[in-house]
Write an enzyme that holds these catalytic residues in place. Structure first.
Site, PDB file in Angstrom:
ATOM      1  N   ILE A   1       0.860  -1.177   0.000  1.00  0.00           N
ATOM      2  CA  ILE A   1       0.000   0.000   0.000  1.00  0.00           C
ATOM      3  C   ILE A   1       0.901   1.233   0.000  1.00  0.00           C
ATOM      4  O   ILE A   1       1.804   1.339   0.839  1.00  0.00           O
ATOM      5  CB  ILE A   1      -0.914   0.024   1.244  1.00  0.00           C
TER       6      ILE A   1
ATOM      7  N   PRO B   1       1.351   5.691  -0.447  1.00  0.00           N
ATOM      8  CA  PRO B   1       0.623   6.912  -0.105  1.00  0.00           C
ATOM      9  C   PRO B   1       0.618   7.952  -1.224  1.00  0.00           C
ATOM     10  O   PRO B   1       1.402   7.875  -2.177  1.00  0.00           O
ATOM     11  CB  PRO B   1       1.411   7.437   1.090  1.00  0.00           C
TER      12      PRO B   1
ATOM     13  N   GLY C   1      -2.138   5.973   6.401  1.00  0.00           N
ATOM     14  CA  GLY C   1      -2.764   6.501   7.598  1.00  0.00           C
ATOM     15  C   GLY C   1      -3.060   5.424   8.626  1.00  0.00           C
ATOM     16  O   GLY C   1      -2.960   4.223   8.366  1.00  0.00           O
TER      17      GLY C   1
ATOM     18  N   CYS D   1       6.396  12.161   6.343  1.00  0.00           N
ATOM     19  CA  CYS D   1       5.921  11.893   7.707  1.00  0.00           C
ATOM     20  C   CYS D   1       6.894  12.257   8.824  1.00  0.00           C
ATOM     21  O   CYS D   1       6.449  12.685   9.891  1.00  0.00           O
ATOM     22  CB  CYS D   1       5.543  10.422   7.836  1.00  0.00           C
TER      23      CYS D   1
ATOM     24  N   SER E   1      33.189 -30.157  56.511  1.00  0.00           N
ATOM     25  CA  SER E   1      32.351 -29.088  57.047  1.00  0.00           C
ATOM     26  C   SER E   1      33.190 -27.893  57.472  1.00  0.00           C
ATOM     27  O   SER E   1      32.800 -26.735  57.277  1.00  0.00           O
ATOM     28  CB  SER E   1      31.533 -29.602  58.229  1.00  0.00           C
TER      29      SER E   1
ATOM     30  N   THR F   1      41.657 -33.172  57.650  1.00  0.00           N
ATOM     31  CA  THR F   1      42.034 -34.191  58.633  1.00  0.00           C
ATOM     32  C   THR F   1      41.258 -35.478  58.390  1.00  0.00           C
ATOM     33  O   THR F   1      41.384 -36.424  59.162  1.00  0.00           O
ATOM     34  CB  THR F   1      41.757 -33.681  60.056  1.00  0.00           C
TER      35      THR F   1
END
Length: 889
Positions: free
Chosen positions: A139, A141, A224, A275, A570, A620
């Protein structure tokens, strides 16, 4: 593009009919839509698109070159046709537009690939292949009736798409002549017939019929808001680019003279029918008078309130459509049509607008003005100017274009962050600048995407890439692997003496109460040359966050330059966490234990800056491998959580078997089985490598031979040495390959029922080995695996340790060897044997399964464990294989 209406002076001009992009008046009789004729056009385009797809890049580029060449030669002719047919715009500027749509576009497209392989990303092993869309409905313009057609036709040819044009009813001749010129040259160069066509029928119904046509593949709208909305609602892939309402901000630091010239060039370009043209100029108060004076000096006319009202009434006084007779007129002509006179030399009409934002929003001239009328707003400060610019874009310009003239980065940033437009130009005119290639390096275009703000799917300057379907061919790629170890590892009997060579002034020792009672800390004290020596002995098995925070507080009170962790896993894990949170108090456990699928892509961010204090790990026990691992297991809210990052790895590991000689038998077994589990899980991990395999095999060989001797003869230094080295070797393996589902099960059960980690590992190890050796229900995504090799890896390890000629036999011997070892060491074979009540186990089973499933250890298991499979493994761990029916398993 603004919707238009026909003014009183246009009644003698044949401009009736729908207009694909306008809201013009229709004739009283409904038009007859000739479906057969339209179908024939689209069918021809579809056939042409199939033929077009067979052309190669060289053939396509030859067609494009021919089209551009004739387009350039016809630039003036087509500009004249456009002016004659539409009655507005500037001939000379339309010639420039036609050059941008041909010469500038070709310069951009010249070396671009659009056929077949268009890009190769060697680094990511990805190839991108371009395919055409098919039939494009375009389209176009009334405002750019030839340049937009030139541009879309050339882009369609570059991408091997057939294109059918649907022009504005006010620009049918312009479109038809442009297509005629291009088609003749393109078909002579090899374009398939039917690939470039026009459907000039002006009826609404034709457009609607085409929008729904099954052989139209893509709708490309320049027009538009209404036509863009219709295209988006058609149910097809569509690209709509709609109106603009560009605000421009003249900041107090702007070059006023340069900005005024830019704006006048841009706002007068083709009489402002493009535009992205400037619509409202917002000027800082301190330069307002100077800027307006410069505008007037350069040929602008400031409108009185009455003149502004006359312009507004003439252009916008008839509902929501602009008067076509107001578009694209030179300023003196526009003023005359509105009922007043200005000097014939006037270039632009300046319309002062209210500074109050509410009043500005209500003013008719705040909208898009495709005519040489520029609104003026006086801004109190930057924020007021930015707010005004935001307001202008929200009156029909969202997503399109805006500009700021400033020499202040802060002002540019504030403007850019607030204004929602796809293009924000800095110190450049919008009408010409947004088209790309003249004032900047934007992509040349006549299709300016407005993003979702303006009803478009992109904010880009639309070009050839938007008309391609890009296929991505991604080649399998194994990510790079690694093998990381501490900078120094000292081992074998007497290794503790190496601490004498570590320079330090202040030392903090992290340990547990039992280790301190055994006199190990006193032995350590004699090997360290330090003026200050403090001991933190609060670490308990499976340390919690409170313990870590107490350790951090000690370091904050007496900052050391050396931290020594001496004890079991740990203790070493606690020391890693203490150092981490001492050096980075801003981090928290919840952040760093965030789950992940791939450790290389996880979200948690560990600090990578150099450590403030060095960490020495002295085990250990012989099992955890924590002295060389990047992991630290903590208990958080009753759950085991794992910190994992190579920044946690100790700087020095000292593996001295003399420290393990006094280990009680139970601890020897628990830690030894933990080490064996590390070796066997790392061997089958999806991150396993030849480097880790070597450590796994040697660690397993040593453990199978030495652990029974250390169990039977705790003072056997040779056995203790082999176990100490095996534990560290296994630690090095799982530090790089990680572990698997056995550890996930052990973490969940151990934390829930308070069972030693190695003991729970021993309960599940026979079951997880057989589980991983069987055919998986779901395979774990693993680019490093070329096949499911876990059974093979077990067979290889079994052959080295136990022999066997066939893989099945070697694997059987390995599994039997594990069973025999556990039996020899007196390891409980079930959780029931450990003493967990059945009702407690069954009550906890669903939570245990989910906890184990979410454990990070599963991420590198060779098969993906399902919740149902984890539940079965947990039941096997409780009842044993003999007590589980096939249905339960």
């Amino acid at each position: 593009m603004t919707d238009t209406r026909i003014g009183t002076e246009a009644q003698a001009v044949d401009r009736t009919g729908d207009g694909a992009t306008s809201g013009a008046v229709q004739s009283a009789e409904p038009p007859v839509v000739r479906h057969d004729e339209i179908d024939a056009v689209v069918d021809a385009a579809s056939d042409a698109s199939a033929a077009f797809r067979r052309l190669d890049q060289k053939q396509v580029d030859a067609i494009v070159k021919a089209m551009v060449r004739v387009g350039i030669r016809a630039a003036a002719e087509l500009a004249m046709v456009a002016v004659e047919e539409t009655g507005f715009g500037v001939f000379e500027d339309k010639v420039v537009k036609n050059y941008v749509a041909t010469e500038f576009l070709y310069d951009y497209l010249r070396d671009k690939k659009s056929v077949g392989v268009i890009d190769e990303d060697v680094e990511r092993s990805i190839v991108r292949v371009a395919e055409p869309i098919g039939v494009v409905l375009a389209i176009t313009p009334v405002t750019n009736p030839t340049s937009t057609v030139l541009y879309k036709a050339i882009v369609a040819a570059k991408t091997r798409n057939a294109i059918v044009f649907r022009p504005s009813p006010f620009a049918v001749r312009s479109c038809a002549r442009t297509v005629e010129i291009l088609r003749e040259a393109a078909e002579a160069a090899g374009m398939p017939p039917g690939a470039l066509q026009v459907i000039p029928d002006a009826a609404h119904e034709v457009t609607h019929y085409l929008f729904k046509h099954p052989r139209v593949d893509f709708i490309w709208v320049t027009g538009g808001q209404k036509i863009v909305a219709l295209a988006n609602a058609a149910g097809k892939p569509a690209l709509g680019v709609g109106p603009g309402n560009a605000p421009i901000y003249l900041h107090r630091t702007a070059d006023i003279r340069g900005a005024v010239v830019d704006i006048l060039i841009s706002k007068t370009f083709d009489a402002s029918v493009i535009c992205p043209a400037e619509q409202t100029c917002i000027i800082d108060d301190v330069i307002y008078e100077e800027a307006v004076a410069e505008f007037e000096r350069m040929g602008a006319h400031v409108l009185t309130d009455e003149q502004s009202a006359a312009i507004a009434e003439f252009a916008f006084g008839c509902g929501d459509k602009v008067n076509l007779e107001a578009l694209g007129r030179q300023a003196p002509d526009l003023a005359a049509r509105a009922g007043f006179t200005v000097d014939p030399a006037v270039k632009v009409l300046l319309a002062p607008l209210p500074a109050d934002l509410d009043q500005l929003a209500a003013h008719p001239l705040v909208q898009e003005k495709l005519m040489p009328v520029l609104g003026l707003v006086r801004a109190r400060d930057v924020q007021h100017a930015v707010d005004a610019a935001v307001l202008v874009t929200e009156h029909g310009g969202l997503g399109h274009t805006s500009a700021i003239y400033a020499d202040d980065p802060a002002a540019v940033e504030a403007f850019s962050l607030a204004v929602r437009t796809g293009r924000i130009l800095v110190n450049a005119p919008t009408a010409v600048g947004a088209l790309g290639g003249i004032y900047n390096k934007l992509t040349p275009t006549f299709s300016l995407g407005c993003g979702t703000w303006g009803g478009s799917s992109t904010t880009e300057n639309v070009n050839y890439e938007q008309l391609l379907n890009i296929k991505t061919v991604s080649y399998r790629r194994t990510p790079p692997q690694w093998f990381r170890v501490p900078s120094n590892t000292f081992f074998n009997a007497g290794a503790l003496e190496n601490l004498r060579d570590v320079e330090c002034r202040s030392v903090v020792v992290v340990t547990d109460a039992l280790t301190e009672q055994r006199g190990v800390v006193d032995e350590l004290r004699g090997s360290v040359r330090a003026q200050h020596f403090k001991v933190f002995s609060d670490v308990e098995p499976e340390p919690d966050e409170a313990t870590i925070r107490r350790g951090v507080a000690l370091l904050e009170a007496s900052p050391p330059d050396l931290l020594i962790a001496i004890g079991g896993g740990s203790v070493i894990d606690a020391a890693k966490a203490i150092r981490l949170f001492y050096e980075h108090p801003e981090k928290d456990v919840a952040e760093l234990t965030l789950p992940f699928l791939d450790p290389r892509k996880r979200m948690a961010e560990y600090p990578q800056d150099p450590h403030k204090i060095r960490l020495v790990a002295v085990p250990t026990t012989s099992g955890t491998g924590s002295e060389v691992s990047p992991a630290a297991v903590l208990t958080v809210a009753g759950r085991k959580e794992t910190l994992v990052d190579y920044s946690l790895v100790p700087d020095i590991a000292i593996v001295d078997p003399l420290l393990a000689v006094s280990m009680p038998r139970t601890l020897t077994v628990d830690t030894g089985v933990d080490a064996l589990t590390h070796a066997l899980e790392a061997a089958a991990s999806i991150f396993a490598s030849p480097y880790t395999d070597a450590f796994c095999v040697q660690a397993a060989r040593l453990i199978f031979e030495a652990l029974p001797r250390a169990y039977d003869h705790p003072d056997d230094l040779s056995a203790r040495t082999d176990m100490a080295n095996a534990a560290t070797l296994a630690g090095l393996a799982f530090s790089n390959a990680f572990v698997g589902t056995n550890h996930a099960l052990a973490h969940a059960v151990g934390a829930r029922f308070g069972i030693a980690h190695g003991r729970v590992n021993g309960v599940f190890l026979p079951h997880t080995l057989r589980y991983n050796a069987s055919l998986p229900t779901k395979f774990m995504p693993a680019p490093g695996y070329s096949a499911y090799v876990a059974p093979e890896k077990y067979a290889q390890l079994g052959r080295v340790v136990f022999g066997g000629h066939e893989p099945d036999e070697s694997r059987r011997r390995l599994f039997q060897g594990v069973d025999d070892l556990l039996r020899c060491l007196g390891v409980p074979r079930t959780l029931a044997e450990i003493g967990i009540p059945e009702d407690e186990f069954l009550s906890a089973l669903p939570e245990l399964a989910m906890t184990a499933f979410q454990d990070l250890s599963n991420r590198t298991n060779p098969r993906m464990p399902l919740i149902s499979e984890i539940t079965s493994l947990l039941r096997l761990g409780y009842y044993g294989a003999e007590e589980i029916t096939s249905e339960d398993a």
